[in-house]
Design a protein around this motif. Structure first.
Motif, short mmCIF file in Angstrom:
data_model
loop_
_atom_site.label_atom_id
_atom_site.label_comp_id
_atom_site.label_asym_id
_atom_site.label_seq_id
_atom_site.Cartn_x
_atom_site.Cartn_y
_atom_site.Cartn_z
N GLY A 127 4.66 -1.56 4.51
CA GLY A 127 4.53 -2.85 5.18
C GLY A 127 4.37 -4.00 4.20
N SER A 128 4.65 -3.75 2.94
CA SER A 128 4.34 -4.74 1.89
C SER A 128 5.39 -5.82 1.74
CB SER A 128 4.24 -4.01 0.54
OG SER A 128 5.53 -3.52 0.20
N GLY A 129 6.56 -5.63 2.35
CA GLY A 129 7.65 -6.57 2.13
C GLY A 129 8.52 -6.15 0.96
N GLY A 130 8.13 -5.12 0.24
CA GLY A 130 8.84 -4.73 -0.98
C GLY A 130 9.84 -3.60 -0.77
N LEU A 177 0.66 2.02 3.16
CA LEU A 177 0.58 0.56 3.24
C LEU A 177 1.78 -0.10 2.56
CD1 LEU A 177 -3.24 0.11 2.60
CD2 LEU A 177 -2.03 -0.19 4.77
N ALA A 178 2.36 0.59 1.58
CA ALA A 178 3.52 0.04 0.87
C ALA A 178 4.70 -0.19 1.82
CB ALA A 178 3.95 0.98 -0.26
N MET A 230 9.34 -0.89 1.99
CA MET A 230 9.61 -1.40 3.33
C MET A 230 11.11 -1.51 3.55
SD MET A 230 8.06 -4.69 5.28
CE MET A 230 9.33 -5.93 5.17
N LYS A 237 5.18 -3.85 10.41
CA LYS A 237 3.86 -4.08 9.82
C LYS A 237 3.15 -2.74 9.73
CE LYS A 237 3.55 -8.69 9.62
NZ LYS A 237 4.90 -9.05 10.03
N VAL A 238 2.34 -2.59 8.68
CA VAL A 238 1.51 -1.38 8.54
C VAL A 238 0.06 -1.82 8.43
CG1 VAL A 238 1.03 0.66 7.15
CG2 VAL A 238 3.38 -0.16 7.36
#
Lengths: 367, 367
Positions: free
Chosen positions: B37-40, B34-35, B43, B161-162
């Motif tokens: 897709g986090s924007g951080g 999930l990380a 990603m 996206k995740v």
């Protein structure tokens, strides 16, 4: 066998033709089936009934596999095109203050707007899970229609796919967008210079918090709503007041911290934030404290970070405050020559800490 | 606390800064989390390592939230823009002759090409299921890179996206595309006139059959491969030979039958097909017979239906045959004044039947 012009009623082929023609272009089903993604009759009816009727415009209604439009009128408005895309997978589909449909329009409108572009045309591509209530899709399309109207954009082409039950979660939307950038506007994360002021147009973290609460996994009750809104006209006001804006970006996934880290890296500068200047609601801070989150990383869907030379900061701030989407605008930090690529936060206690790129994930599927 | 320029090594904030800077921009994980897709940070590393490195071009590498490009050079090539989008959800991701990555490029390139446009810029937006092997994504991106190179297009912006495990099936891709339409070209499903000839560039049904076999649910073994290929240079040849093409569309989902029904409805004409002229492989017919499918509705990913005035048919056919993607081109039917909105098939036995819009679904997730 050919169709005889005389006495066609007795011709069985003619009767079949009449039968084929009589079919209504209206969705009869209450739930999405695989047939709605087959490319056939059911899909055409779904597109006509739900998308074309809502998004109605001369380009879309031609129903070609591609939209087309003349470049000449655009040249009066600018000489560069902006082009962007985002997929939206937010969960839940409807949440306080907004929904996936409005988000899919505003998100892409804002990605265009922060380049200084006037948003013009959007695409809409949906991935539907078999079994999705048609009524849900209808609500989402109506919401997209309203958002597109508010943002002054036209949805000119699209695509519909259906996957088996369990192969997607209800509904995903992709929008891509085109906008025209006025001559002389040159906004880029690479343009930032030491001494520049960092401005934001209002409270951070409302969208992320609203989604979190809407999921209902927490026994929390707040009245926080998503800040989902189009920013194109706020940007217009900003550029009217100060065409020399250095950088601009909407602080969506990853929040304010992520945008500022991107800025610091792209321009090879440092950024110093003042914690006491950053507008955050008490309820958002409360949720963050309970869950160990940091509001600097919470998603927004109507928040804009503007970087301008310090001498223009007050002019830009005044212009922003005159706009409903900018009434709470404030200066939250400054660009410093070093440490390069690093964002520092001067805390309310006077200490200084690094605001790093988000490592790990904070909240998945917030957009 | 401020950063002291003297003796920075003893400053704990400085040490943290060095630590932050030392991180590699390379994906360390073997599977999507999930990380990503986090924007951080995760990603950004994924985007740098997999997408930017493969799709490398000056517009993309600026990593703004939108691509931007100058309109002036485009005006030398044409005066209208074509704009299109498609989401790709094909299952399985890899199949004989192609994969989702190549499909996502060629599908959008072809939707632009059939308007007569020269395809220029594409977006790439992915929805990843948590747990997807990073290696799978790497293979798909490499495939997209190769296809983009072949089609002469640049992937200029994207989105990642995740979603949680089980909320999507492995990997969905959306591409949107922009192309420039040369002056004087006016191709539309509404331009078709009675007397026009219907031409196709080769065998139908190979892609749909290849996907069906690849799913492994049938104890069938064939050597049929997807026909996935870019059609832009074939279209260029056609327009060079005959700029007056009336209509052109690639026969993807819903197959040849669907395109012809769309043509008949849009131009309010009838269409008569000659079954014996339509190129179909024996193996495809065999699979259709066993499963009760109709090859006219099977998906293709490299087949083009061209409608031209009868007097130009031979010229167009000759031009097509000179191109590798058109070597099996042939005339398969004609446009008739009535019955309007109806496609008729003259069977090999001399009878005539209606080829209706596909009702229900034939094969889901073939693109």
């Amino acid at each position: 066998m050919n169709i005889s012009p005389t006495n066609p009623i007795q011709n069985p082929l003619f009767q079949k033709i009449e039968q084929v023609r009589r079919r209504q272009a209206k969705v009869q089903d209450t739930h999405i089936t695989l047939a709605h993604g087959s490319g056939g009759k059911a899909m055409r009816d779904l597109i006509d009934d739900i998308f074309v009727s809502n998004f109605d415009n001369p380009i879309l209604s031609q129903l070609e596999d591609q939209a087309s439009f003349n470049l000449t009128p655009l040249l009066q408005q600018g000489d560069r095109l902006a082009f962007t895309t985002d997929s939206y997978v937010v969960d839940p589909l409807f949440f306080p203050g907004s929904d996936i449909g409005e988000l899919a329009i505003n998100g892409t409108v804002n990605d265009l707007a922060v380049s200084g572009a006037k948003p013009l045309y959007l695409t809409c591509s949906v991935i539907l899970e078999e079994g999705l209530p048609v009524e849900t899709l209808r609500r989402v399309a109506a919401s997209m229609k309203a958002a597109a109207k508010e943002a002054g954009v036209q949805i000119v082409t699209g695509d519909t796919k259906v996957v088996h039950r369990g192969a997607a979660d209800k509904l995903f939307i992709n929008t891509a967008g085109i906008g025209i950038i006025p001559r002389g506007v040159n906004i880029s994360a690479q343009n930032i210079k030491p001494g520049d002021a960092i401005i934001i147009n209002g409270e951070i973290g409302n969208h992320g918090t609203a989604i979190l609460i809407a999921r209902g996994e927490l026994a929390l009750d707040t009245n926080i709503e998503s800040d989902c809104q189009p920013l194109h006209s706020l940007v217009e006001n900003i550029l009217h007041a100060c065409p020399q804006v250095h950088a601009m970006r909407d602080a969506t996934r990853g929040g304010l911290a992520t945008v500022l880290n991107e800025f610091a890296l792209s321009s090879n500068v440092g950024i110093r934030l003042y914690e006491e200047s950053i507008p955050v609601r008490e309820e958002v801070n409360g949720v963050c404290e309970i869950l160990g989150l940091d509001s600097l990383y919470l998603a927004n869907e109507g928040k804009l970070v503007v970087v301008v030379a310090a001498k223009y900061a007050k002019t830009v701030l005044s212009a922003m405050k005159l706009h409903p989407a900018g009434k709470d605008a404030c200066i939250i930090g400054e660009v410093i020559p070093s440490p390069t690529g690093i964002v520092l936060l001067k805390t309310v206690f006077g200490a200084e800490r690094i605001v790093d790129m988000l490592v790990g994930d904070q909240l998945p599927r917030i957009c």
